[in-house]
Motif scaffolding. Structure first.
Motif, mmCIF file in Angstrom:
data_model
loop_
_atom_site.group_PDB
_atom_site.id
_atom_site.type_symbol
_atom_site.label_atom_id
_atom_site.label_comp_id
_atom_site.label_asym_id
_atom_site.label_seq_id
_atom_site.Cartn_x
_atom_site.Cartn_y
_atom_site.Cartn_z
ATOM 1 N N HIS A 1 0.823 -1.209 0.000
ATOM 2 C CA HIS A 1 0.000 0.000 0.000
ATOM 3 C C HIS A 1 0.860 1.263 0.000
ATOM 4 C CE1 HIS A 1 0.847 -1.162 4.198
ATOM 5 N NE2 HIS A 1 0.919 0.149 4.427
ATOM 6 N N GLY A 2 0.274 2.319 -0.544
ATOM 7 C CA GLY A 2 0.836 3.656 -0.431
ATOM 8 C C GLY A 2 0.171 4.361 0.733
ATOM 9 N N LYS A 3 0.907 5.306 1.365
ATOM 10 C CA LYS A 3 0.444 5.875 2.632
ATOM 11 C C LYS A 3 0.178 7.372 2.550
ATOM 12 C CE LYS A 3 4.088 3.748 4.180
ATOM 13 N NZ LYS A 3 5.216 3.192 4.964
ATOM 14 N N ILE A 4 -0.982 7.766 3.073
ATOM 15 C CA ILE A 4 -1.327 9.168 3.292
ATOM 16 C C ILE A 4 -1.474 9.320 4.790
ATOM 17 C CG2 ILE A 4 -2.996 11.015 2.917
ATOM 18 C CD1 ILE A 4 -2.910 8.091 0.522
ATOM 19 N N LYS A 5 -0.764 10.272 5.372
ATOM 20 C CA LYS A 5 -0.722 10.389 6.835
ATOM 21 C C LYS A 5 -1.950 11.077 7.401
ATOM 22 C CE LYS A 5 2.232 12.288 10.505
ATOM 23 N NZ LYS A 5 3.495 13.047 10.782
ATOM 24 N N THR A 6 -2.379 12.177 6.770
ATOM 25 C CA THR A 6 -3.481 12.973 7.313
ATOM 26 C C THR A 6 -4.480 13.313 6.221
ATOM 27 O OG1 THR A 6 -1.910 13.987 8.847
ATOM 28 C CG2 THR A 6 -4.069 15.019 8.652
ATOM 29 N N PRO A 7 -5.679 12.712 6.253
ATOM 30 C CA PRO A 7 -6.150 11.643 7.129
ATOM 31 C C PRO A 7 -5.399 10.336 6.820
ATOM 32 C CG PRO A 7 -7.971 12.728 5.981
ATOM 33 C CD PRO A 7 -6.698 13.148 5.301
ATOM 34 N N GLN A 8 -5.622 9.315 7.634
ATOM 35 C CA GLN A 8 -4.952 8.033 7.429
ATOM 36 C C GLN A 8 -5.662 7.261 6.313
ATOM 37 O OE1 GLN A 8 -4.393 5.867 11.200
ATOM 38 N NE2 GLN A 8 -2.234 6.303 10.932
ATOM 39 N N TYR A 9 -5.204 7.517 5.084
ATOM 40 C CA TYR A 9 -5.723 6.830 3.910
ATOM 41 C C TYR A 9 -4.647 5.896 3.360
ATOM 42 C CZ TYR A 9 -9.674 10.124 3.690
ATOM 43 O OH TYR A 9 -10.798 10.850 3.964
ATOM 44 N N ARG A 10 -5.098 4.908 2.609
ATOM 45 C CA ARG A 10 -4.178 3.959 2.003
ATOM 46 C C ARG A 10 -4.589 3.669 0.564
ATOM 47 N NH1 ARG A 10 -1.862 5.460 5.782
ATOM 48 N NH2 ARG A 10 -0.943 4.269 7.523
ATOM 49 N N ILE A 11 -3.576 3.368 -0.265
ATOM 50 C CA ILE A 11 -3.792 2.910 -1.641
ATOM 51 C C ILE A 11 -3.254 1.482 -1.712
ATOM 52 C CG2 ILE A 11 -3.238 3.258 -4.075
ATOM 53 C CD1 ILE A 11 -2.715 6.205 -3.425
ATOM 54 N N LYS B 1 -7.607 3.860 6.145
ATOM 55 C CA LYS B 1 -6.748 2.735 6.517
ATOM 56 C C LYS B 1 -7.581 1.545 6.973
ATOM 57 C CE LYS B 1 -2.907 1.493 9.585
ATOM 58 N NZ LYS B 1 -1.978 1.961 10.649
ATOM 59 N N ILE B 2 -7.282 0.379 6.431
ATOM 60 C CA ILE B 2 -8.044 -0.843 6.730
ATOM 61 C C ILE B 2 -7.549 -1.509 8.000
ATOM 62 C CG2 ILE B 2 -8.549 -3.166 5.895
ATOM 63 C CD1 ILE B 2 -8.453 -2.038 3.058
ATOM 64 N N THR B 3 -6.247 -1.499 8.220
ATOM 65 C CA THR B 3 -5.648 -2.301 9.299
ATOM 66 C C THR B 3 -5.549 -1.515 10.611
ATOM 67 O OG1 THR B 3 -3.449 -1.656 8.527
ATOM 68 C CG2 THR B 3 -4.348 -3.727 7.688
ATOM 69 N N LYS B 4 -6.619 -0.798 10.961
ATOM 70 C CA LYS B 4 -6.635 -0.079 12.238
ATOM 71 C C LYS B 4 -6.987 -1.050 13.359
ATOM 72 C CE LYS B 4 -7.774 4.602 10.698
ATOM 73 N NZ LYS B 4 -8.721 5.721 10.811
ATOM 74 N N ARG B 5 -6.239 -0.958 14.444
ATOM 75 C CA ARG B 5 -6.490 -1.839 15.584
ATOM 76 C C ARG B 5 -7.315 -1.119 16.639
ATOM 77 N NH1 ARG B 5 -3.405 -6.265 14.816
ATOM 78 N NH2 ARG B 5 -1.555 -6.061 13.489
#
Length: 328
Positions: free
Chosen positions: A294-304, A324-328
């Protein structure tokens, strides 16, 4: 100049250079002329659908050697006073609310540490593929067009960024006149991304997770930069399918290290979120594809999320763009 993207979008962020207000004004009359120029440049940016972002603490800076901003603004006519204070205390937008660089990052300009200032944020976002430019008040020591910021990655490694700096309102307007309108919606982002990244294969619903999210222009610009890099990376193979020197450099710059733009999910994430990281195959309706990269966007927590490995023969599928899918 702003980076012009195929399809009419512009990848541009504008920041007030907070260091250009440093108690240098001779009197309130000189300050009024300068802040008035800044307000007109802000209005010009708004006319072209851009926002001029400032730091929340800019309202507490010194205007003269003895007068702080709130005191100085109170000496201005009522309509000017209200417009300035509404911007600096309420409307913003304030870039430090979604600040990307941290206090541990070491940015400097000619020996002056600029971490925590707009110069540091502009340099950091530039490292993420965002076109960031500054607007400075004058008279000040910032009356020149290009500012070189050094990011000290380590004792040996330094990355340098040249940031465009605006202080002339007429030239500022002329530049924005030539620039395309900024992206205003996730739908527009989707259309632009598909048109300008022909080497990527997008699933029909990969942008769907964004549709119920508030539109954030920084996130849109960051998504553009990530997709553009993936598109370049997919094209970095020679006729024999061997990765080119440019491809190896992209691999090193963006897929390796603690600040990599792209990374694999951890083993624990792959185990705990196995089902969530499986997506409908873009071209085979009855099949799923596992995409932990995945590619990362910090703010907001988005993912590609996209398929891997990236090679010359298989399509590079983009299957998910959203929270983000993998939030705990």
């Amino acid at each position: 100049m702003p980076i012009i993207l195929p399809g009419g979008g512009s990848n541009l962020q504008l920041f007030v250079n907070d260091l250009s207000i440093a108690g240098q004004f001779f009197d309130i009359t000189q300050f009024r002329e300068s802040i008035g120029r800044l307000m007109r440049m802000r209005n010009t940016a708004r006319q072209f659908s851009y926002t001029l972002q400032c730091h929340r603490n800019i309202v507490n800076t010194s205007v003269t050697s003895k007068i702080l901003m709130p005191q100085a603004v109170q000496m201005l006519p009522l309509n000017e006073r209200q417009a300035i204070m509404q911007w600096l205390t309420r409307d913003g937008p304030f870039w430090d609310d979604s600040r990307e660089h941290s206090d541990d990052d070491y940015f400097e300009y000619e020996g002056q540490i600029v971490t925590g200032n707009a110069l540091g944020e502009a340099a950091y976002q530039s490292s993420c593929g965002i076109d960031c430019q500054l607007v400075s008040l004058i008279p000040s020591k910032w009356d020149f067009q290009e500012i070189q910021i050094n990011w000290h990655i380590s004792d040996q490694a330094i990355r340098r960024f040249t940031i465009i700096n605006h202080f002339d309102e007429h030239k500022f307007k002329a530049i924005l006149l030539e620039a395309p309108t900024s992206i205003q919606s996730w739908k527009q982002l989707e259309e632009l991304s598909v048109s300008r990244c022909p080497r990527l294969t997008f699933s029909t619903d990969c942008f769907a997770p964004l549709q119920n999210q508030p539109f954030v222009d920084y996130a849109a610009n960051r998504i553009q930069a990530l997709l553009d890099t993936l598109d370049r990376f997919k094209g970095c193979f020679d006729d024999q399918g061997v990765r080119t020197p440019e491809g190896h450099q992209i691999q090193k710059d963006y897929f390796e290290g603690s600040k990599a733009w792209f990374s694999d999910s951890s083993d624990s994430e792959k185990a705990d979120f196995r089902d969530e990281l499986e997506f409908k195959h873009p071209t085979q309706p009855n099949k799923k594809i596992f995409c932990p990269w995945h590619g990362k966007i910090k703010t907001p927590q988005y993912r590609i999320h996209f398929s891997s490995p990236v090679n010359a023969t298989e399509p590079l599928y983009v299957v998910y763009i959203g929270p983000k899918i993998t939030k705990r």
